[in-house]
Structure formats: structure tokens, C-alpha cells
Design a protein around this motif. Sequence first.
Motif, PDB file in Angstrom:
ATOM      1  N   LEU A 407      11.489 -11.008  11.845  1.00 54.49           N
ATOM      2  CA  LEU A 407      11.993  -9.668  11.494  1.00 54.49           C
ATOM      3  C   LEU A 407      10.841  -8.848  10.941  1.00 54.49           C
ATOM      4  O   LEU A 407      10.028  -9.377  10.178  1.00 54.49           O
ATOM      5  N   LYS A 408      10.773  -7.578  11.345  1.00 53.00           N
ATOM      6  CA  LYS A 408       9.782  -6.719  10.694  1.00 53.00           C
ATOM      7  C   LYS A 408      10.291  -5.281  10.604  1.00 53.00           C
ATOM      8  O   LYS A 408      11.344  -4.963  11.139  1.00 53.00           O
ATOM      9  N   GLY A 409       9.488  -4.445   9.916  1.00 52.39           N
ATOM     10  CA  GLY A 409       9.821  -3.013   9.798  1.00 52.39           C
ATOM     11  C   GLY A 409      11.206  -2.802   9.215  1.00 52.39           C
ATOM     12  O   GLY A 409      11.613  -3.430   8.248  1.00 52.39           O
ATOM     13  N   LYS A 410      11.933  -1.867   9.856  1.00 54.54           N
ATOM     14  CA  LYS A 410      13.268  -1.489   9.412  1.00 54.54           C
ATOM     15  C   LYS A 410      14.215  -2.686   9.255  1.00 54.54           C
ATOM     16  O   LYS A 410      14.966  -2.777   8.296  1.00 54.54           O
ATOM     17  N   LYS A 411      14.153  -3.575  10.248  1.00 53.68           N
ATOM     18  CA  LYS A 411      15.058  -4.728  10.250  1.00 53.68           C
ATOM     19  C   LYS A 411      14.826  -5.626   9.034  1.00 53.68           C
ATOM     20  O   LYS A 411      15.735  -6.279   8.542  1.00 53.68           O
ATOM     21  N   LEU A 412      13.582  -5.641   8.593  1.00 53.16           N
ATOM     22  CA  LEU A 412      13.242  -6.481   7.449  1.00 53.16           C
ATOM     23  C   LEU A 412      13.503  -5.751   6.120  1.00 53.16           C
ATOM     24  O   LEU A 412      14.144  -6.288   5.221  1.00 53.16           O
ATOM     25  N   PHE A 413      13.026  -4.493   6.032  1.00 52.70           N
ATOM     26  CA  PHE A 413      13.052  -3.835   4.718  1.00 52.70           C
ATOM     27  C   PHE A 413      14.348  -3.075   4.395  1.00 52.70           C
ATOM     28  O   PHE A 413      14.706  -2.930   3.233  1.00 52.70           O
ATOM     29  N   PHE A 414      15.005  -2.575   5.426  1.00 58.60           N
ATOM     30  CA  PHE A 414      16.224  -1.801   5.149  1.00 58.60           C
ATOM     31  C   PHE A 414      17.303  -2.606   4.430  1.00 58.60           C
ATOM     32  O   PHE A 414      17.834  -2.161   3.415  1.00 58.60           O
ATOM     33  N   PRO A 415      17.638  -3.807   4.954  1.00 58.57           N
ATOM     34  CA  PRO A 415      18.709  -4.550   4.268  1.00 58.57           C
ATOM     35  C   PRO A 415      18.340  -4.817   2.806  1.00 58.57           C
ATOM     36  O   PRO A 415      19.193  -4.702   1.920  1.00 58.57           O
ATOM     37  N   ILE A 416      17.068  -5.127   2.559  1.00 60.19           N
ATOM     38  CA  ILE A 416      16.657  -5.448   1.194  1.00 60.19           C
ATOM     39  C   ILE A 416      16.763  -4.204   0.313  1.00 60.19           C
ATOM     40  O   ILE A 416      17.330  -4.223  -0.783  1.00 60.19           O
ATOM     41  N   ARG A 417      16.242  -3.114   0.853  1.00 61.19           N
ATOM     42  CA  ARG A 417      16.251  -1.877   0.075  1.00 61.19           C
ATOM     43  C   ARG A 417      17.683  -1.420  -0.236  1.00 61.19           C
ATOM     44  O   ARG A 417      18.001  -1.004  -1.351  1.00 61.19           O
ATOM     45  N   ILE A 418      18.531  -1.530   0.777  1.00 60.72           N
ATOM     46  CA  ILE A 418      19.919  -1.088   0.581  1.00 60.72           C
ATOM     47  C   ILE A 418      20.637  -2.000  -0.427  1.00 60.72           C
ATOM     48  O   ILE A 418      21.382  -1.525  -1.287  1.00 60.72           O
ATOM     49  N   ALA A 419      20.359  -3.300  -0.304  1.00 61.09           N
ATOM     50  CA  ALA A 419      21.019  -4.233  -1.242  1.00 61.09           C
ATOM     51  C   ALA A 419      20.594  -3.939  -2.685  1.00 61.09           C
ATOM     52  O   ALA A 419      21.400  -4.043  -3.613  1.00 61.09           O
ATOM     53  N   ILE A 420      19.357  -3.527  -2.865  1.00 60.11           N
ATOM     54  CA  ILE A 420      18.867  -3.281  -4.216  1.00 60.11           C
ATOM     55  C   ILE A 420      19.300  -1.921  -4.768  1.00 60.11           C
ATOM     56  O   ILE A 420      19.705  -1.792  -5.919  1.00 60.11           O
ATOM     57  N   SER A 421      19.222  -0.897  -3.898  1.00 61.75           N
ATOM     58  CA  SER A 421      19.369   0.469  -4.415  1.00 61.75           C
ATOM     59  C   SER A 421      20.580   1.204  -3.875  1.00 61.75           C
ATOM     60  O   SER A 421      20.861   2.331  -4.285  1.00 61.75           O
ATOM     61  N   GLY A 422      21.290   0.562  -2.966  1.00 66.23           N
ATOM     62  CA  GLY A 422      22.449   1.242  -2.387  1.00 66.23           C
ATOM     63  C   GLY A 422      22.025   2.291  -1.353  1.00 66.23           C
ATOM     64  O   GLY A 422      22.860   3.082  -0.937  1.00 66.23           O
TER      65      GLY A 422
END
Length: 422
Positions: A407-422
Motif C-alpha cells: 500500500l502506498k500514497g492515499k491508500k496508505l495514509f488516508f485511512p490512518i489520517r482519518i482514523a486519527i483526525s476524523g
Amino acid sequence: MNVITRIAPSPTGNLHLGTVRTALYNLLFARRHGGKFYFRLEDTDQKRSKDEYTQEIVSGFQELGIDWDTPQGFENYLLTHLEIEGVVRQSLRQENHAKIVEELLNSGLAYRQEPTEEEIAEGKSFVIRLKLGEPRDIKWQDHIRGEMCINTKDLGGDPVIMKANGQALYNFAVVLDDNDMGVTHVYRGEDHLTNTAKQIAIYQSLDYKVPEFGHLPLIFTKDKQKLSKRKHGDIAGIEKYMREGYLPDALNNYLIATSYTCPSGAEIYDLDHGKNNFDIEGMSKSPAIYDIQKLNWYNREYLSKFPHDDLMTKLQPYLKYDLSKFSSADQVKLIDSIRGNLNKLEDINENIFYFFDDFEIDGKLQKFIDEGQDLLLELSKRLENFDFTDAVSMKDEINKLGEEMSLKGKKLFFPIRIAISG
Ligand code: GLU
């Protein structure tokens, strides 16, 4: 030459961006030339003039650092009832206006026009008009627009200078007051071009020295409408920007730059720099465009320069959250992680709520969480014993996991970012 400029607002409405802009150019020009900048309140319209507007204009100027000088010899004409210093009140100048009208009447340069029967029926009374005489060209070298010429036949007839109630009309009162205050340069909106021709005719009748004029382009919205309170609501006034946490320096800088290019090419300059370097040659006559993105850019630029403690002081009135549950070092990190997102101080809460509150994930974003299930579970396992103060190795850890899971880019960072910050 002793330069004297002025701002002459009427206290009949909220403080408009255009008035602030005009004040700024007049202030900069006067200061650049070691001159004076005066503030005259044009409050002759008794019905529409209100103290609350005067207060708003004055406190707006004060907050922005627009400071004016007190004209000498005008002690009897100063506003006194509002604890405001150095502001000339046009309504207190009525006797001076009447005296000059008398002189013009006596010398035949003005005349009294009686109302027609129709006008009497409407309750109207006589008016006093200035005699323009044979049509002639009124010319001036405008500091912004260049050579100007308006023929007196295009001024809508002999201008009314005073009404039966003894009240001088705008064009006449302005000439007398500007002359008495020694004003040498008048910079104001180009909606006054015809007024300027009328005023020059009045200067000529009175044999007064005509000041220099420069007419500033008005502010338009991107769809080419004149920026106004009536059409555009509170974006046209200054109050909204102060309330939302735009910094005075940023607002001044933005407003000056709407029609001015600094000869040095500098885009960022505070009032002091402007005062020392202002050059009227840098003024443009093309319409000024209201551009909130540009204002936001200026505000971010100024905000980015604030040391942490100063920024915290500025943010304090806006903060809904108590940052003291974090150590000082973490507070700095927290603020640094979001300060680049702040267009204005008021944006602080929506940028930090996730450090404090629970939140629900927006329906549209939920799919990133669903698709990122495996990633999130694995990451939370690996971070169980992780030293969270080590941001660099955290990023390495995430990248490593991404590689393992392809996984890279959006697929990697989006779920993490959303889980942390909504
Ligand atoms: N009271 C006038 C206005 O607010 C002043 C214009 C001028 O600067 O002469 O438009």
C-alpha cells in the motif's frame, strides 16, 4: 511642500474595506512625505449619522494602527463627546460654511433659487446654487489616472451648495474644510470623479488653491460587481475580519496591495515599511479585486512568522479547548502541526478538536476506514509499545508496513489520517 492628506468618512454605515484602503493610502502618502494625515468626520447628514458608526470607524482604524494627527487651530471643531481625540467634526463647521455662502451670494457668484409651486407642495424650500457660468473644461492632472478633463456642462447644472436649513452640501463643505485644514492631496475613490470637477469649480469661484487629486479604483468582486454591504453583506466591512482573527498587519498589507505594487517588488510589508517606502507611482488604476484567497495567504504569511508564545496569546480568545493537559513541548508540536492550515485565528478549533473530542467519521470517509481495516489493525498492534515522541521513526514504521502490505500514497495514509483526525 508640507503634505497634508485626510480621510473624511461619513458615519452613516459600517466601516467598509474601501474606506480603510483609502485611509491607508492617504496615511502612507502623508507619512512618506513627512506630512500630516487628518481625520474629518462628515456628519452633516443628521438623520443617517450615528455615534455607533463613528465608534466603529474609530476603533477599526485604531486596531489597524491607522493613526491621525490633530489639525492645529481646529480646537473648536473637534469631536468631544466620545472620548476620541483629534477628529474634526464637519457639522461643527456650519457657521464657517454659512459665512462663505453669504460672501458668494453678495459677490453674485452664487444665487438663491426659489422652489417651484410643485416643490412647495412637496414641502421643499429654496436652495443656494453656485453659478458655473459659460461652459468650460475643468482639468486636473490626476495622480493615479493621469490627465482628466470634465466640462462644466456635464455636471448636472449649477451645483446646490446649501439648503434652506443652512446645511452645506457635500461638495461645498468638503472644499471649505479641505481648504481650511490645509489639505494638499486628496486621494479618494473614483466614484468621486464628477464631484472633483464640481469641487474644482468651487475652488476656482472662491479663489482657493486647488489641491492635488488622485482617484483610486474601487474594489470589485471577481464577477465584476462593486463590493458593497448591500449586495455582499459583511465581507464588505472590516468587522468580520477582526472578529474572525485576521491580523491587522495582514489586512493592511492585503488592502494596500489591492491597488499598489511596492517599487522594491516586496509583497510583504507592514505599515511602517509602507510608510517609509510608499510611492504613488506604484498605484494602479485598474479595478481592485476582492480576493479572499489572497487575504488568507497574507494572513498565513504573518501567522507563520509568529513565535509560538505570541501565537498562543493571539489564539487564546478563540480557543475552545484547554491545551494545558499537554506538556508545553507537546503544545508547541500540536500547534506547529496545524498552524499552516489556519487562514485565520478562528480556524483553530476545527483544526485541533480531534486532540480533545470524540468524533464521528463522515459517511463519505468511512470507506477508507473499511478498506483500510487490515492496515489499521496491524498498525495499532505495532504501535502498542511505540515511542510516540519519535515522529521520524513512526513515519518509517508506517512506510515499512505499507511496503509489506503493498500500500502506498492515499491508500496508505488516508485511512490512518482519518482514523486519527476524523
Ligand atoms: N464623506 C465622503 C465619503 O465618505 C468623503 C469623500 C472625500 O474624500 O471627499 O465618500
